[in-house]
Design an enzyme around this catalytic site. Structure first.
Site, PDB file in Angstrom:
ATOM      1  N   THR A 159      17.016 -17.648  10.445  1.00 53.53           N
ATOM      2  CA  THR A 159      17.938 -18.257  11.384  1.00 53.53           C
ATOM      3  C   THR A 159      17.815 -19.299  12.632  1.00 53.53           C
ATOM      4  O   THR A 159      18.346 -20.155  12.984  1.00 53.53           O
ATOM      5  CB  THR A 159      19.037 -17.756  11.927  1.00 53.53           C
ATOM      6  OG1 THR A 159      19.545 -16.602  10.718  1.00 53.53           O
ATOM      7  CG2 THR A 159      20.768 -18.201  12.505  1.00 53.53           C
ATOM      8  N   SER A 160      17.089 -18.931  13.643  1.00 56.46           N
ATOM      9  CA  SER A 160      16.661 -19.472  14.864  1.00 56.46           C
ATOM     10  C   SER A 160      15.573 -20.687  14.481  1.00 56.46           C
ATOM     11  O   SER A 160      16.459 -21.681  14.911  1.00 56.46           O
ATOM     12  CB  SER A 160      15.991 -18.297  15.553  1.00 56.46           C
ATOM     13  OG  SER A 160      14.484 -18.114  15.228  1.00 56.46           O
ATOM     14  N   GLY A 192      17.449 -14.199   6.986  1.00 56.60           N
ATOM     15  CA  GLY A 192      16.825 -13.339   8.453  1.00 56.60           C
ATOM     16  C   GLY A 192      16.890 -13.651   9.757  1.00 56.60           C
ATOM     17  O   GLY A 192      17.559 -15.139   9.876  1.00 56.60           O
ATOM     18  N   CYS A 193      16.724 -13.371  10.956  1.00 57.96           N
ATOM     19  CA  CYS A 193      17.325 -13.345  11.741  1.00 57.96           C
ATOM     20  C   CYS A 193      16.354 -14.654  12.716  1.00 57.96           C
ATOM     21  O   CYS A 193      16.756 -15.738  12.551  1.00 57.96           O
ATOM     22  CB  CYS A 193      16.923 -12.040  12.636  1.00 57.96           C
ATOM     23  SG  CYS A 193      15.611 -10.951  12.641  1.00 57.96           S
ATOM     24  N   TYR A 194      15.046 -14.324  12.399  1.00 53.40           N
ATOM     25  CA  TYR A 194      13.810 -14.932  12.563  1.00 53.40           C
ATOM     26  C   TYR A 194      14.178 -16.351  11.922  1.00 53.40           C
ATOM     27  O   TYR A 194      14.200 -18.274  12.429  1.00 53.40           O
ATOM     28  CB  TYR A 194      12.541 -14.855  12.613  1.00 53.40           C
ATOM     29  CG  TYR A 194      11.738 -13.910  13.192  1.00 53.40           C
ATOM     30  CD1 TYR A 194      12.167 -14.365  14.830  1.00 53.40           C
ATOM     31  CD2 TYR A 194      11.496 -12.755  12.838  1.00 53.40           C
ATOM     32  CE1 TYR A 194      11.015 -13.170  15.539  1.00 53.40           C
ATOM     33  CE2 TYR A 194      11.029 -12.032  13.956  1.00 53.40           C
ATOM     34  CZ  TYR A 194      10.701 -11.704  15.209  1.00 53.40           C
ATOM     35  OH  TYR A 194      10.245 -10.927  16.069  1.00 53.40           O
TER      36      TYR A 194
END
Lengths: 345, 345, 345, 345
Positions: free
Chosen positions: D152-153, D148-150
Site C-alpha cells: 500500500t505504501s 499488504g501493508c508495504y
C-alpha cells in the site's frame, strides 16, 4: 602517558571522546574547554561523570593546547583552522571531530558548507582518518580529519567492491538511519521526545553534507568517479547507524564470491566484522563498541547487491575512531582502550 | 589469572557475567554451560560476542566446575544446591546469581519460592553478597548468594537510616520500576515489544519474591523487624531500576542531616554516589555501570523522607556485583574490571 | 451545533482539545488563538491536522470569545481571570485547562503558584470539573476548572474509600509516573530525546503543584483533612499516567469487600473501569481514550491497600475530560465525541 | 446496519478490524471466531476492549459466516479459499486481510508462498482492494484481496509516475521500515522487547513476499514490466511504515512538475496527502489514521527522484483500508468510520 585535551568538549562528540579517554589506560586528560559552558563542571552537564570526572570546562582553548600532546576538537564547522595551526606549531597532534579537514577539494567545502578554507597550507597536511583505508598515512599524520558517522558506515560497507570495480553502475543508492545522538545536544523540535518517539522520517533527502565526503573517498578507492544518492533518516533510538546500500552488480558475480572478498579484505581488521551469509547486521550488536558489522544480501532477480553496514555513530562513527587514530599516531596498539566488550541488551 | 566458569550461562544473568569476565583483566573464562542451548556458540545467542567469544555452551556443568577456580551460576530457583556442594568440595568458590542462597530462614524460602532447602549444612556457609554491608564476610566466603536486583537498590537506599533508627514507622513503602531485562530472556506476552513499548504497569503488587530478602537485610541492619510494602513496575526501557522509598521520619530530623549521614556512610564506597541535595537520581546515569546513585528528598509537610535509589539491574543488580564479590573473595582490588566509565547518552 | 473556541490553543492541551472538538459530532470550531504562534496555521505546528484543520492561530483572544458559545483556555498559570470574566460577561461558558480555577483556597494558590486571585468574585463561581464527583454542579456551571492530570488519576483511584473512611491513616502515599506529553511542548533538557529515552527519574518529589488540588478534593470527599506525599516520575513514553497509591487500611477489611465497593461506586460510570481482581491496570489500555482503569491489590502482611489508577494524561487527564464537562454543561449525552474505541497496540 | 463478522479474529489484523468496526456508525459486529483462542473473550486478549466488547471468540467460522453480510478474514496464508467460497455461495461479501487473493498469477503465489491456488474459479472473482487505483472494480466486487501493508505504501507513493512512464529505469529501489505490529502477535526472539528496543535491522532483504504484489500492481499501472528491489527493516515503534523509493527519472523533468502531477492525481483522494515541497513525510502524523502522507525530494546531481510514503501499517495498511473497501462495496460514503482525526503526539 599521553596528555590529551579536548576543545569544544561540551557537545556530544567531545564528551564521548572524554569518556573514551577516561577509559584509556595510556592517556591522561589534561584539560577540556567549552565556551558556552565555561566554568561548569563536566559532571554538571553529564551526570554520569559525577565523582569520576569533575573537571571544569575552561574558556580558553589555548590553555588546553598548551598542556596537551594531542588535541581533539569538537567545534562547529568553520572555526577549527587557527586551533589546528596553533597545535601543529607546538609540534602536537590535532584530531578534528568535525568536517573542517575531511574534504580535499576546497570547492566541495565551499559548496556544501558555505565556507572557505582560509589556511590552504594547513589542508595540505590533513589526513582522512579512516584507519581501514588510510592506516599508513594516519601513522605519519599530525592533523586528522576524523570521518563523519554516516561516511564511516558507508565506506566500510562498500570498500571491498570499489577497487575491483564490481559495480555495473557508478551511481549507488545509500539509505541510512541514525539514532538521535547524531543530531547532537542542541534542543530542537525534531529531537523533542514526544516528536521523535514512535516516529521515523527522512531528512535532507538527497542533499546531506556527508555526501561529498562519501563520494570523495569512494572515488579514491575505485579510481573513478562514484556518485551516490544519500538519504538519511532519524531513528527513535539513542545510538547507532544502519546504512543499507544498493549496488547494481556486474554480470555473473555470485554472492558467495562477494562474501569471500569481504572476508579477505577485512581478515586483519579487528573492528570490522563480516557476518556469515544469512545473518543481518543489527545496530543492537555494535552499540557502545567500535565495531562495524556488515551483512551481505543479494536480490538475484535484479542482480542487485544489498550491503548493510552498522556502527555506533558515537563510537566507530566519532569517538572510538578518534581514539583509534590517536593510537596509530602515537604508536600504540591500535585497539588500546577500545576492547570493551559491548552489551547484548 | 583466575579461572572462571559459568553454569546456566545462556540466560541474561549468565551472559552478562560472561561479558564482565571478558572485560576483566585478571580472569580467564574456562567454560560455560547451558542445558537448553548446549553446543550452540555464545555468539549465536548473543551476536554482540561474534569474533570476541565464540565458546560453545557445554551440556555438562561438572566439566565447567572441574576447570574453574570460581563458578557463577545463573540457574533457575531450586537446583543450585548440588552444584554448589560439588564446587565447594573441590575447594572452589561458588557465586549464585539466583535466589537459592540469599534467604537465611528456610521457612521464608519455602513460603516465597515453594521449595525446600535440602542441604541445610550448605546454607550455613552462605554469605549474602552485598559488599557495602557484608564486605568482611564476603572476603572469607566460598559460597555467595548474590543479591537480587531490587533488593540491591532498596538496601543501598535505606542502609544509612537503619542502624540509627531514624524511621518513625517500621513499615516502609517501596515503589520500584525495572527495565525489561529484569524479566529475562524468556518470551512472554508481557515482554513482547508491542505490548511493553509505550506501556507501564505494576506487577506482583505486594507479593514479589524479593520482599523477604529485603526485609531480612533491613532487619539485620536495624536490629529490629522491618516490614516493607513492595510494588515493582515494568518500565519500557532495557535496563535500570529506580526505587522510590517513603519513610516516616522521627521528629526534628532535617534533610541536611540525613544528607550528611548518607555522605559519611558512603564516603569510602566507590560504587555508591550520594547526589547533591536538589538533584534527582536518574537511571540514565548509572546504566552499563556498577554505580548506585541515591538522591534524597523531603516532604516537609508530612515529615516523610523520600529516598530514590537507582542502579543498572544487570550490573550492580547482577553481574557487576558478582564480579565485585569475586574480586573480594580473591583478594583483588574491589573495583577491578568495574571501572568502565559509562555512557551519558 | 455548539460553537467552540480555544484560546492558548497552540500548546499540547489546546491542540488536543482541538482534536477532540474536530472529532465531536455536535461542535463547530469557530476560532483558535495563540500569541506566540499567531498567524501560523494549526497544521504547520501539528502536521497531523494537514488538510483536516488548517485554521490560523489568531492573535486576539477577544475575537475567539466573541464567536464562540464555549471557550477552552490553555493558558499559562495566572492569566486566565480576565478572559474568563469576559466570557462569562457574554453569557458564555469557560473551561480552563490550567490551574487558575481549581483551588478553592486563595492561600493554596498563592503558596503553590506564587500568584494571587485578583478577581475573587469570579472564583466563587468556579466548579471543579471532575464529572464523577461533581456532576450536578458541572451541569449548572459556567466556569470550570478542568482537573489536573495527576489529580484526576489519584481522585478516581481513591474516591470510593474516602467517604466511608476505610483508611487507618489520613496520610496517603501517591507514587505517579507520567508520559512526556505531560511536560508540554516547550523544549527542555529533560525532554530532549536522548536524555529521556531509556531513562526514568522522579521530579519535584514531595512538592509538585498538583498536591494541594489532590488534598483539597480528597478532603472534600472524606470530610476530614487528608494529606498526601506525592512523587511524580517522568516515564519514557508519550502518553499516560499510572498512579500507585498506598493506603493503610482499617482492620478487618478484605480486598473482596473493597472490590465490591469500587464496583458499586463506579457501576454507572462509563469512563471508569474497575478491573477484575488479579488484573493490573496498564496505561497501554487506556491511551487515546477517556477511560480510567483501576486495579486493586492488597499487601496482606501489612494490611496495606494498593490502588493503581491509569489514564491518558492528555485525554481523561485533559482534553477528554474537558469535552465531558462541555457535554454536561450543554445538556448533551456525557459521552458524545468520547466513544472512540482505543488501540490495543 | 451492515452485519459484519471476523474469522481469524484474534490476531492483530483481525482485532484491529474489530476496533474499526466498533467505531463504525453503520455496522453491527455479529460474531468473531478464532480457533486458537476459542471461548476466550476478546477483552481477555485485548484488555483495551474491556466493557466495550466482551464477545467470545467462536470456534466455528461457519457460524460467523451464517450471521454476517460481510466477512473479514485474518487467517494464515493458504486456508482462506473454502471460507471465501462459502461466503460467496451465501451471496455475501468476503474481504481477505491476508495474501490469498492478492496475486493474479498462480505461479507467483506458488513461488513466493509455496502453496497452490486450489479453487481457480474463485480467483477469477478476486479484486485487488486498493481504492485509489481500483475503486470501480471494488464497488462491484464480492471478494477482495486487501493489499499488504508495504505494498500500500509503495503503490500510493509511485502511482502518479507509472502511467506517464517518468522513470528512466524500470528497476526501482524500495527501502522500507515498519513498526513491530507488522510482525504480528506471535512471540519471537526478534519481537522480544529487549531485542527490538534500541535496535534496527533489515530482514528478508531482497526476498520479502510483498515483492510480487508490488511488482504486479506497478506493472498494471505502467503497462510495462516493473521490477523492484525491496528491503524492509524492523523499526522500534509500534506502528507505521515509511517507504523511501529511488527512481531514476527521465531527463529534464523538474521536481515542481512531479509535485503538480502528484497533487492532480490525488486531488480527490481524502486519504492521500501530498505534502508541500520542502516537507518530509513522517509516520508520526499518520499513525492511528487512514492517511497516506507522501513527500517528494530530488537528488538533482543524479537526477534521482526520492519519494517518501508513510502509512499506519495497521490502518491504511490493513484495517482502515478493509473498512474503506467495505464502504465501497456496500455503497456507503467511502470515509464512513474513517474520519477520526489522529493524535499529534
Amino acid at each position: 602517558m599521553i596528555k590529551a585535551g579536548i576543545i569544544g568538549a561540551s557537545g556530544y562528540a567531545g564528551s564521548e571522546v572524554l569518556r573514551f579517554l577516561l577509559n584509556h589506560p595510556e592517556v591522561e586528560v589534561v584539560g577540556v574547554s567549552a565556551h558556552s559552558d565555561a566554568n561548569k563542571k563536566v559532571s554538571e552537564l553529564y551526570p554520569s561523570f559525577y565523582q569520576i570526572c569533575d573537571l571544569p570546562f575552561l574558556e580558553d582553548e589555548d590553555e588546553v593546547i598548551a598542556r596537551a600532546d594531542v588535541i581533539f576538537a569538537g567545534l562547529p564547522a568553520g572555526i577549527s583552522e587557527p586551533f589546528a595551526q596553533k597545535t601543529l606549531d607546538q609540534n602536537k597532534k590535532f584530531i578534528d571531530l568535525g568536517a573542517d579537514f575531511r574534504l580535499d577539494n576546497p570547492e566541495d567545502y565551499a559548496f556544501w558548507y558555505g565556507k572557505k578554507y582560509e589556511n590552504s597550507a594547513l589542508h595540505q597536511q590533513q589526513v582522512y582518518g579512516l584507519p581501514e583505508t588510510h592506516r599508513n598515512e594516519i601513522k605519519q599524520a599530525s592533523l586528522i580529519g576524523n570521518p563523519g558517522c554516516y561516511p564511516t558506515s558507508v565506506q566500510l560497507g562498500l570498500y571491498p567492491i570499489m577497487l575491483p570495480h564490481l559495480y555495473a553502475n557508478k551511481h549507488i543508492i545509500v539509505n541510512s538511519a541514525s539514532g538521535v545522538t547524531g543530531a547532537g545536544k542542541k534542543l530542537t523540535e525534531d529531537t523533542h521526545f514526544t516528536k521523535t518517539n514512535e516516529s521515523f522520517h527522512p531528512y535532507k533527502a538527497g542533499n546531506h553534507r556527508h555526501t561529498p565526503e562519501i563520494e570523495q573517498e569512494l572515488t579514491k578507492m575505485s579510481g573513478e568517479a562514484i556518485h551516490i544518492t544519500f538519504v538519511p533518516h532519524l531513528l527513535p533510538v539513542n545510538r547507532g547507524i544502519v546504512s543499507t546500500m544498493y549496488i547494481d552488480l556486474k554480470k555473473d558475480i555470485k554472492l558467495e564470491d562477494i562474501y569471500k572478498l569481504y572476508q579477505e579484505t577485512y581478515q586483519d581488521e579487528q573492528f570490522v566484522r563480516v557476518l556469515p551469509l544469512g545473518k543481518q547486521a543489527d545496530l543492537k550488536f555494535v552499540t557502545y563498541t567500535n565495531y562495524c558489522d556488515i551483512s551481505l544480501h543479494m536480490d538475484e532477480r535484479n542482480h542487485t547487491l544489498i550491503v548493510v553496514s552498522t556502527i555506533d555513530n558515537m563510537v566507530k562513527g566519532t569517538a572510538g575512531q578518534a581514539i583509534q587514530n590517536m593510537n596509530l599516531m602515537f604508536g600504540l596498539k591500535e585497539n588500546t582502550g577500545l576492547n570493551y566488550v559491548g552489551p547484548s541488551f
